[in-house]
Design an enzyme around this catalytic site. Structure first.
Site, PDB file in Angstrom:
ATOM      1  N   TYR A   8      -8.899  -6.958   0.571  1.00 10.49           N
ATOM      2  CA  TYR A   8      -8.568  -7.052   1.806  1.00 10.49           C
ATOM      3  C   TYR A   8      -7.614  -6.189   2.291  1.00 10.49           C
ATOM      4  O   TYR A   8      -7.234  -5.297   1.725  1.00 10.49           O
ATOM      5  CB  TYR A   8      -7.886  -8.809   1.889  1.00 10.49           C
ATOM      6  CG  TYR A   8      -6.567  -8.802   1.470  1.00 10.49           C
ATOM      7  CD1 TYR A   8      -6.239  -8.719   0.093  1.00 10.49           C
ATOM      8  CD2 TYR A   8      -5.623  -8.831   2.401  1.00 10.49           C
ATOM      9  CE1 TYR A   8      -4.936  -8.956  -0.188  1.00 10.49           C
ATOM     10  CE2 TYR A   8      -4.246  -9.112   1.957  1.00 10.49           C
ATOM     11  CZ  TYR A   8      -3.761  -8.909   0.692  1.00 10.49           C
ATOM     12  OH  TYR A   8      -2.609  -8.941   0.334  1.00 10.49           O
TER      13      TYR A   8
ATOM     14  N   ARG B   9      -7.423   3.043   2.183  1.00 11.27           N
ATOM     15  CA  ARG B   9      -7.092   2.165   1.216  1.00 11.27           C
ATOM     16  C   ARG B   9      -8.092   1.394   0.865  1.00 11.27           C
ATOM     17  O   ARG B   9      -8.409   0.665  -0.492  1.00 11.27           O
ATOM     18  CB  ARG B   9      -5.760   1.444   1.302  1.00 11.27           C
ATOM     19  CG  ARG B   9      -5.186   0.885   0.007  1.00 11.27           C
ATOM     20  CD  ARG B   9      -3.867   0.145   0.270  1.00 11.27           C
ATOM     21  NE  ARG B   9      -3.897  -0.756   1.469  1.00 11.27           N
ATOM     22  CZ  ARG B   9      -2.444  -1.238   1.922  1.00 11.27           C
ATOM     23  NH1 ARG B   9      -1.530  -0.861   1.338  1.00 11.27           N
ATOM     24  NH2 ARG B   9      -2.719  -2.137   2.893  1.00 11.27           N
TER      25      ARG B   9
ATOM     26  N   ARG C 151     -22.805 -18.696  -9.961  1.00 15.16           N
ATOM     27  CA  ARG C 151     -21.844 -18.286 -10.639  1.00 15.16           C
ATOM     28  C   ARG C 151     -22.038 -17.858 -11.829  1.00 15.16           C
ATOM     29  O   ARG C 151     -22.765 -18.493 -12.581  1.00 15.16           O
ATOM     30  CB  ARG C 151     -21.056 -19.639 -10.649  1.00 15.16           C
ATOM     31  CG  ARG C 151     -19.659 -19.224 -11.259  1.00 15.16           C
ATOM     32  CD  ARG C 151     -18.552 -20.523 -11.636  1.00 15.16           C
ATOM     33  NE  ARG C 151     -17.334 -20.137 -11.985  1.00 15.16           N
ATOM     34  CZ  ARG C 151     -17.190 -19.788 -13.039  1.00 15.16           C
ATOM     35  NH1 ARG C 151     -17.993 -20.194 -14.174  1.00 15.16           N
ATOM     36  NH2 ARG C 151     -15.989 -19.410 -13.659  1.00 15.16           N
TER      37      ARG C 151
ATOM     38  N   HIS D 177     -19.822 -14.764 -14.577  1.00 13.76           N
ATOM     39  CA  HIS D 177     -18.789 -13.607 -14.431  1.00 13.76           C
ATOM     40  C   HIS D 177     -19.492 -12.061 -14.359  1.00 13.76           C
ATOM     41  O   HIS D 177     -18.832 -11.258 -13.531  1.00 13.76           O
ATOM     42  CB  HIS D 177     -17.934 -13.530 -15.716  1.00 13.76           C
ATOM     43  CG  HIS D 177     -17.392 -14.833 -16.003  1.00 13.76           C
ATOM     44  ND1 HIS D 177     -17.821 -16.101 -16.072  1.00 13.76           N
ATOM     45  CD2 HIS D 177     -15.848 -15.030 -15.888  1.00 13.76           C
ATOM     46  CE1 HIS D 177     -16.844 -17.156 -16.221  1.00 13.76           C
ATOM     47  NE2 HIS D 177     -15.524 -16.353 -15.770  1.00 13.76           N
TER      48      HIS D 177
ATOM     49  N   LYS E 246      -5.825  -3.688  -3.669  1.00 17.29           N
ATOM     50  CA  LYS E 246      -5.641  -4.841  -2.650  1.00 17.29           C
ATOM     51  C   LYS E 246      -6.480  -5.973  -2.952  1.00 17.29           C
ATOM     52  O   LYS E 246      -7.332  -6.034  -1.755  1.00 17.29           O
ATOM     53  CB  LYS E 246      -5.333  -4.292  -1.534  1.00 17.29           C
ATOM     54  CG  LYS E 246      -4.434  -5.384  -0.524  1.00 17.29           C
ATOM     55  CD  LYS E 246      -4.132  -4.686   0.565  1.00 17.29           C
ATOM     56  CE  LYS E 246      -3.321  -5.471   1.728  1.00 17.29           C
ATOM     57  NZ  LYS E 246      -2.016  -6.306   1.095  1.00 17.29           N
TER      58      LYS E 246
ATOM     59  N   GLU F 297       8.125  -4.805  -6.459  1.00 18.43           N
ATOM     60  CA  GLU F 297       7.705  -5.006  -4.940  1.00 18.43           C
ATOM     61  C   GLU F 297       7.933  -6.511  -4.680  1.00 18.43           C
ATOM     62  O   GLU F 297       8.041  -7.341  -5.703  1.00 18.43           O
ATOM     63  CB  GLU F 297       6.602  -4.414  -4.625  1.00 18.43           C
ATOM     64  CG  GLU F 297       5.230  -4.994  -5.230  1.00 18.43           C
ATOM     65  CD  GLU F 297       3.913  -4.478  -4.962  1.00 18.43           C
ATOM     66  OE1 GLU F 297       3.557  -4.173  -3.861  1.00 18.43           O
ATOM     67  OE2 GLU F 297       3.060  -4.756  -5.711  1.00 18.43           O
TER      68      GLU F 297
ATOM     69  N   LEU G 101       1.607  -1.924  -5.268  1.00 18.25           N
ATOM     70  CA  LEU G 101       0.546  -1.585  -3.936  1.00 18.25           C
ATOM     71  C   LEU G 101       1.278  -0.279  -3.186  1.00 18.25           C
ATOM     72  O   LEU G 101       2.350  -0.567  -2.705  1.00 18.25           O
ATOM     73  CB  LEU G 101       0.247  -2.694  -3.131  1.00 18.25           C
ATOM     74  CG  LEU G 101      -0.689  -2.450  -1.966  1.00 18.25           C
ATOM     75  CD1 LEU G 101      -2.218  -2.210  -2.666  1.00 18.25           C
ATOM     76  CD2 LEU G 101      -0.708  -3.597  -1.050  1.00 18.25           C
TER      77      LEU G 101
HETATM   78  N1  PDD Z   1       0.522  -7.604   2.167  1.00 18.43           N
HETATM   79  N2  PDD Z   1       2.844  -5.286  -1.465  1.00 18.43           N
HETATM   80  C1  PDD Z   1       2.121  -6.239  -1.556  1.00 18.43           C
HETATM   81  C2  PDD Z   1       1.947  -7.036  -2.859  1.00 18.43           C
HETATM   82  C3  PDD Z   1       1.381  -6.548  -0.655  1.00 18.43           C
HETATM   83  O1  PDD Z   1       0.734  -7.545  -0.487  1.00 18.43           O
HETATM   84  C4  PDD Z   1       1.539  -5.815   0.888  1.00 18.43           C
HETATM   85  C5  PDD Z   1       0.801  -6.100   2.220  1.00 18.43           C
HETATM   86  C6  PDD Z   1       2.369  -4.783   0.698  1.00 18.43           C
HETATM   87  C7  PDD Z   1       2.645  -3.958   1.952  1.00 18.43           C
HETATM   88  O2  PDD Z   1       1.474  -3.079   2.468  1.00 18.43           O
HETATM   89  P1  PDD Z   1       1.093  -2.825   3.812  1.00 18.43           P
HETATM   90  O3  PDD Z   1       2.571  -1.816   4.459  1.00 18.43           O
HETATM   91  O4  PDD Z   1       0.067  -2.016   3.632  1.00 18.43           O
HETATM   92  O5  PDD Z   1       1.109  -4.177   4.723  1.00 18.43           O
HETATM   93  C8  PDD Z   1       2.915  -4.239  -0.371  1.00 18.43           C
HETATM   94  C9  PDD Z   1      -0.150  -7.934   3.370  1.00 18.43           C
HETATM   95  C10 PDD Z   1       0.595  -7.810   4.497  1.00 18.43           C
HETATM   96  C11 PDD Z   1      -0.540  -9.528   3.053  1.00 18.43           C
HETATM   97  O6  PDD Z   1      -1.016  -9.718   2.045  1.00 18.43           O
HETATM   98  O7  PDD Z   1      -0.327 -10.064   4.081  1.00 18.43           O
END
Ligand code: PDD
Length: 287
Positions: A33, A52, A100, A102, A149, A182, A207
């Site tokens: 996403y 990304r 379903r 895997h 992501k 993070e 991320l």
């Molecule tokens: N999250 N780290 C994680 C684990 C994240 O899920 C996100 C973003 C970030 C920051 O990434 P960016 O600057 O590209 O938004 C760092 C989004 C916003 C979410 O899950 O809602």
């Protein structure tokens, strides 16, 4: 006005927006996403977000569901149809719908794609930034591919819920050696006594946030130095400032970590100036 979502080729009322029970995103979190900020009618940093997305899709061997140009059009269209001037646009792509199993579907299926958009209140968000937020720390318990992501966010969900129950807004994942990774949905930063911005390298373990990447340019414009290195919870607690970044919050000052106040317990001036300068520097695509 009723909200509209894009679901697999159709713009549908949000309340009727559904995917199949055998969507692999639903069953295996087999999908990725992106979340882009929408500010003053513009999609912010769409190029970097779609770059990304392409990387995430590639790492999981999921095909683009449509051309990149078409995807840009859908994102803008969903923002427009929902008349969002300030808020977010959410894009999700999963491996698709298949019985379903895997293993990847033997006969390739079309990746499934969903886009939604919602408004946020910039005045309320700025008010929050003027106050700052609290974070808690939690042990890192995620897999080692958090650079992708994916929609597999259960550890993040549990960590953030724990934060909320402790009266905080974010949880920082911390390695056994005390290094901050993070947040559950944000990147983590501190400012040293000398005014240097510190954030950990994004080669692995976190991320690579788009807001984080663009903030390097904002910092350059403001004449601020950035060091990409790990920092510990202890260093963060005695830092001059701390803040988090993400498309959802842009730059949000952190005023407490595990109940201990950063500096005088108020948002730092550097974080607030980065926040103020961000929109001018970021890429803006009118929706
Ligand atoms: N999250 N780290 C994680 C684990 C994240 O899920 C996100 C973003 C970030 C920051 O990434 P960016 O600057 O590209 O938004 C760092 C989004 C916003 C979410 O899950 O809602």
């Amino acid at each position: 006005m009723s909200r509209i979502a894009y679901v697999n080729g159709r713009y549908v009322p949000h309340r009727d927006a559904v995917v199949h029970i055998e969507d692999r995103g639903y069953q295996f979190a087999d999908g990725v996403y992106e979340v882009c900020e929408v500010a003053r009618g513009n999609i912010v940093d769409m190029t970097r977000h779609l770059d990304r997305l392409g990387r995430s899709l590639g790492e999981l061997s999921i095909a683009w569901p449509m051309t990149r140009g078409a995807m840009e059009h859908v994102l803008a269209e969903v923002v427009r149809r929902n008349r969002v001037r300030n808020g977010l646009v959410y894009l999700q792509v999963t491996r698709g719908v298949a019985p379903r199993d895997h293993f990847f579907p033997a006969k390739p299926v079309r990746p499934a794609m969903v886009v939604t958009s919602k408004r946020s209140d910039p005045v309320a968000l700025n008010a929050r930034a003027e106050k700052g937020i609290e974070v808690i720390t939690v042990p890192e318990n995620r897999w080692d591919r958090v650079d992708i992501k994916t929609v597999g966010l259960l550890p993040n969900v549990l960590a953030k819920q724990k934060a909320r129950e402790a009266g905080a807004a974010e949880a920082w994942f911390v390695d056994p050696d005390g290094t901050v990774k993070e947040g559950g949905s944000t990147n983590a930063w501190i400012v040293t006594r000398d005014g240097v911005l510190v954030t950990r390298p994004a080669e692995h373990g976190i991320l690579r946030g788009i807001t984080r990447t663009t903030l390097f340019e904002v910092a350059r414009k403001l004449g601020l130095r950035i060091e990409e290195r790990g920092f510990t919870v202890d260093e963060a607690k005695s830092a001059r400032e701390a803040f988090i970044t993400a498309a959802t919050v842009v730059v949000m000052p952190v005023v407490k970590i595990d109940g201990s106040a950063i500096a005088n317990g108020h948002p730092g001036s550097i974080a607030l100036s980065l926040r103020a300068a961000f929109f001018d520097v970021a890429e803006k695509r009118p929706a």
